[in-house]
Structure formats: C-alpha cells, structure tokens
Design a protein around this motif. Structure first.
Motif, PDB file in Angstrom:
ATOM      1  N   ALA A   1       0.827  -1.209   0.000  1.00  0.00           N
ATOM      2  CA  ALA A   1       0.000   0.000   0.000  1.00  0.00           C
ATOM      3  C   ALA A   1       0.861   1.258   0.000  1.00  0.00           C
ATOM      4  O   ALA A   1       0.584   2.224  -0.719  1.00  0.00           O
TER       5      ALA A   1
ATOM      6  N   GLN B   1      -3.144   7.556   7.409  1.00  0.00           N
ATOM      7  CA  GLN B   1      -3.600   6.180   7.593  1.00  0.00           C
ATOM      8  C   GLN B   1      -4.272   5.998   8.951  1.00  0.00           C
ATOM      9  O   GLN B   1      -5.314   5.347   9.062  1.00  0.00           O
TER      10      GLN B   1
ATOM     11  N   LEU C   1      -5.706  -0.589   8.020  1.00  0.00           N
ATOM     12  CA  LEU C   1      -4.858  -0.894   6.867  1.00  0.00           C
ATOM     13  C   LEU C   1      -3.399  -0.997   7.286  1.00  0.00           C
ATOM     14  O   LEU C   1      -2.861  -0.107   7.950  1.00  0.00           O
TER      15      LEU C   1
ATOM     16  N   ILE D   1      -0.781  -5.373  -2.166  1.00  0.00           N
ATOM     17  CA  ILE D   1      -2.158  -5.168  -2.616  1.00  0.00           C
ATOM     18  C   ILE D   1      -2.844  -6.496  -2.917  1.00  0.00           C
ATOM     19  O   ILE D   1      -4.032  -6.682  -2.606  1.00  0.00           O
TER      20      ILE D   1
ATOM     21  N   HIS E   1      -9.672  -2.807   2.120  1.00  0.00           N
ATOM     22  CA  HIS E   1      -8.341  -2.227   2.289  1.00  0.00           C
ATOM     23  C   HIS E   1      -7.752  -1.739   0.963  1.00  0.00           C
ATOM     24  O   HIS E   1      -6.943  -0.799   0.947  1.00  0.00           O
ATOM     25  N   ARG E   2      -8.166  -2.324  -0.138  1.00  0.00           N
ATOM     26  CA  ARG E   2      -7.754  -1.782  -1.439  1.00  0.00           C
ATOM     27  C   ARG E   2      -8.351  -0.388  -1.632  1.00  0.00           C
ATOM     28  O   ARG E   2      -7.698   0.521  -2.146  1.00  0.00           O
TER      29      ARG E   2
ATOM     30  N   ALA F   1      -6.358   2.035   0.364  1.00  0.00           N
ATOM     31  CA  ALA F   1      -5.083   2.357  -0.281  1.00  0.00           C
ATOM     32  C   ALA F   1      -5.281   3.408  -1.365  1.00  0.00           C
ATOM     33  O   ALA F   1      -4.490   4.353  -1.495  1.00  0.00           O
TER      34      ALA F   1
END
Length: 470
Positions: free
Chosen positions: A94, A115, A122, A128, A135-136, A139
């Motif tokens: 990430a 973050q 995350l 990734i 969580h993608r 990012a």
C-alpha cells in the motif's frame, strides 16, 4: 471549494451520455450523485477529474472558469478522485502504491498520519494482492488524500465496506468538509444518500432528473418512495412447501472469499433474502446458489420441484449446476448482467432469444416494450445502459413462467421507478406460487420478505422470519 458545472455535454459517435447538465457543488458539503447504471454519473465525475474531456460546457471553480485536459490539471486545481476500480499495482504494498500514484517521494510520517485518521485497519506494508476489497479502497483513498485536495470525488466508495466501516468513512468525510472542502459521492444507494449526504442529485438518461438541495428534502422523498414500493404489496401468506434448501454448504474458491457454512431455505410462494457484502463471501454464495462455481463446494442441497418430487444432492458430487436449475424451470439473474446474463458482442435479439427454440422478432419486441427500453432487436447489447440491460434480462427470464426465481443484487443500477416496478413483480411472482430468492438485497424492502438471512464472515444467520416458518 465551490464547483459549478454549466451545460455539460458528452457525446460519442453512437450516443450522448450527458446532455446540458448544470450543477453547483458548494464547499463544506457532501454531495451525492445518484442514478442507474448508464445515467452518466461516472462520466460526469471523469470530466470533473480531468480523465475525459467534455464535448461542450463550462466548469467553474470559485467562479473562475477552468479547463482540464488531463487528470494532472484537475489535481493541480485541487480535485482528486478515487475510482470505483482503482488502478493499483498488486505486487507492491500500500505504501509503495501511494508513492507511485504521487509520482514523487513523500514522507512516510505524513502517510502514516493519514492512515491512522482514515484507515486505521490498513497495514501499509501489506501487498495489494493480499488485501481485501475494503483495504484496497483505503489504499486508493490515501493515494488521493496525500495530494491534499480541496475536492474529493468518490465513485461507489462503500461497495466493499460493511455498515460500521461505511459510517466511519462518512464521519471522516464530514470532518473533511468542515474546513470548507467539498466531497462528491457517486452511489446507487438511496438509503446511503439519505443518511449521509447534504445534497442529492439524480441523473437519468444523461440529464439532471431531480435536484435536492437539502438532506431533509431528499430523506422525506426517499421515505415516501420506500413506503410506496411496499404499498399494497402484501404476500398472501407463508408456505410450508420447500423449494430449495442449502444445508451446511461451504465453498472455497481460489480468488474469492470463502463461504464457510451456509444454511438457507427457500419456500414456494415466499420471498427469501440474503444480505451480505463481497468480503463476507456474498459473491461466493451467489456462484454456489446459481450453480456457477461448485468445484470446491461441500454440503447438501434439497430441491423439490413444483410437482412435489424431491431430490437430495451432495455438492461434492457436482450434480447441482446451472443446467440442473434451468432444467427445473428456474430463472437466474446474476449480479453481473453484462457478461453472465448477456454479452456486449450479442445483438439484443440474440440475448433475448436465449431460451427460444425459434427466433421471433415479435417476441423480442414484446419483451423490449415490456421492459420500456428504446432499442431495436438488431442493435448491439453494447448500446444498452446497465439499467436498460437489466430490465431486458428480467423480462427475458420471467417470460419462461419460472417456479424458482433467483435475483442477485437486483436493485443495483436501477432508478427509483424501475426499482419499484421490480419489487412489485417480485411480490406478484411469490403470490403466483413461485419461490423467490434475493441474493444481495441492498435497498430491497425487507419488510415484505418472509425470511431474511445475513451473511457475515462466511456464515449465514437467520435474521428475521415471519411466524409460521418451519
């Protein structure tokens, strides 16, 4: 940042996507942009973020006209976008993806601060390819926030978020707006817009259909629309006659979340719904129920045909399949209408004639008229918006007079009127004796369902059942 759009048009060779759309996005607010698939929402967002150019029209930022020839121009002006399907390098983590998106070296401390505020769950060091959909998204969100934008555009941000994560995201967006910044959220969910947005704009067929300048105004209208959907929609009663049952079913596909233990019962003359997100394995459950992906499945399926004949199938023996369901007069409407229920390379006539032994143009026209779609049978499916395609697929599937109807994410991409009409059809099907199963029931009026299951972390739980359930 105040953003004004004046008479925005976007035309391609064969169609016009946006026509004379004029909007104003005031600073300090969350603005929701709604509409069915193909209404022009994403196109408008791409124009505003510089990834495509408008055919004509004007864009104003704080009353000054601007022109974006690239995403870099929009970013320089203070506009960042998080796409519905963000481009992320799967082999990088990430942190590396954010650096790649920024195009220059950034201080790790600055990213870690963002973050902690926006995506505390995350891990920046995780690649990734090892991250879930939520969580993608985080990012990609950090990649946009690191640019310190004055306007943040989010295309379907909550598609992979559970209710808790969704509420947290909107709480942060409100804080973001408190400093005079602007948020534009593209969403299909009227409930989400009613709960979180300050203004709501609805696009339909490329034009501005409705414009709500206050959350209260839209919420009141949304409540009316929701109650109207279920108004006079009454199921005649509960049934004790089972049609389809999954008993301790599981599935472990290679590239999807695992379904660990699902037990679901669907009766004739009833509506059964299953709620769940992708990360909870709702797509894995859909594939299993539709007989699409059963190679690594375990458990038992009991199916009783309309004539009373019961079959017990072991999922490991692979006898339960789409062909089995079709043989027993089931209608299947998957969530992926574009490639599973149709194909852009087919003509509308070919798509509609799937279950006809002999092609009939009159039959195709009757379905087109029933679906209220302006298209000719000889035209390509690629000319259809997502909502138009979905209405045609529903008309095709129901033309077979099915005894079992499986609807996956049925209201996604439809406008308010089309949603209401599909809900009415669903109730009529159940009252006519069909077994109806809704998989992915976002925005579906659950009060008319006989049974509602929730899918959480791969397990199903019976959340609601009307009296008389067995």
């Amino acid at each position: 940042m105040n953003i004004g759009l004046e008479n925005i048009c976007k035309s391609y060779k064969l169609k016009t996507v946006l026509q004379d759309v004029s909007l104003n996005f005031q600073s300090g607010k969350i603005h929701a942009l709604l509409g069915e698939n193909g209404a022009g929402k994403t196109t408008l967002a791409k124009i505003l973020s510089g990834s495509i150019q408008m055919t004509k029209g004007k864009i104003f930022i704080d009353d000054h006209e601007v022109t974006f020839k690239s995403e870099a121009d929009a970013i320089k002006a203070g506009i960042s976008i998080v796409q519905q399907r963000p481009l992320l390098a799967s082999s990088l983590n990430a942190w590396e993806n954010v650096q790649l998106a920024e195009g220059k070296k950034i201080h790790r401390e600055k990213l870690e601060e963002l973050q902690k505020l926006w995506a505390p769950s995350l891990n920046l060091n995780t690649k990734i390819r090892d991250l879930g959909g939520n969580h993608r998204f985080y990012a990609a969100l950090l990649s946009a926030l690191i640019k310190d934008p004055s306007c943040l555009i989010l295309d379907e941000p909550s598609a992979f978020l559970d209710s808790k994560e969704r509420d947290f995201l909107y709480s942060k967006l409100k804080e973001f707006c408190a400093n005079g910044r602007t948020v534009i959220v593209i969403t299909h969910s009227m409930a989400e817009a009613a709960k979180h947005a300050d203004t709501v704009r609805i696009l339909k067929d490329g034009v501005l259909w409705r414009d709500y300048q206050s959350a209260k105004e839209f919420s009141e209208q949304y409540e009316k629309e929701s109650s109207r959907q279920s108004e006079n929609l009454v199921l005649e009663g509960n049934s004790s006659r089972a049609c389809l049952s999954f008993i301790h079913a599981s599935s472990h596909p290679q590239n999807k979340s695992a379904l660990l233990d699902a037990s679901i019962k669907v009766n004739y003359a009833e509506i059964t719904a299953v709620l769940g997100l992708k990360e909870a394995a709702i797509d894995t459950l859909e594939n299993l129920i539709c007989g699409i992906e059963t190679e690594k499945a375990k458990g038992t399926v009991e199916f009783t045909s309309s004539d009373g004949n019961t079959q017990i199938l072991d999922l490991q023996r692979k006898k339960y399949s789409t062909a089995f369901l079709r043989k027993h007069n089931a209608a299947i409407i998957p969530s992926d209408k574009t490639f599973r229920a149709a194909n852009p390379g087919l003509t509308v006539a070919e798509m509609l004639s799937t279950y006809q032994k002999k092609f009939s143009r009159d039959f195709c026209l009757s379905l087109i008229n029933e679906a209220k779609v302006n298209i000719q049978p000889e035209e390509s499916c690629s000319n259809l918006s997502g909502g138009m395609l979905q209405r045609l697929i529903v008309a095709r599937e129901l033309s077979t007079n099915p005894k079992l109807v499986i609807l996956c994410n049925p209201l996604h991409g439809l406008d308010v009127e089309s949603q209401a009409e599909l809900v009415k059809k669903t109730v009529r099907l159940a009252n006519d004796g069909a077994a109806v199963l809704i998989v992915g029931a976002q925005d579906f009026p659950l009060t008319i369902c006989n049974r509602v299951y929730s899918l959480e972390q791969g397990y199903t739980h019976l959340s609601f059942s009307k009296e008389g359930d067995n």
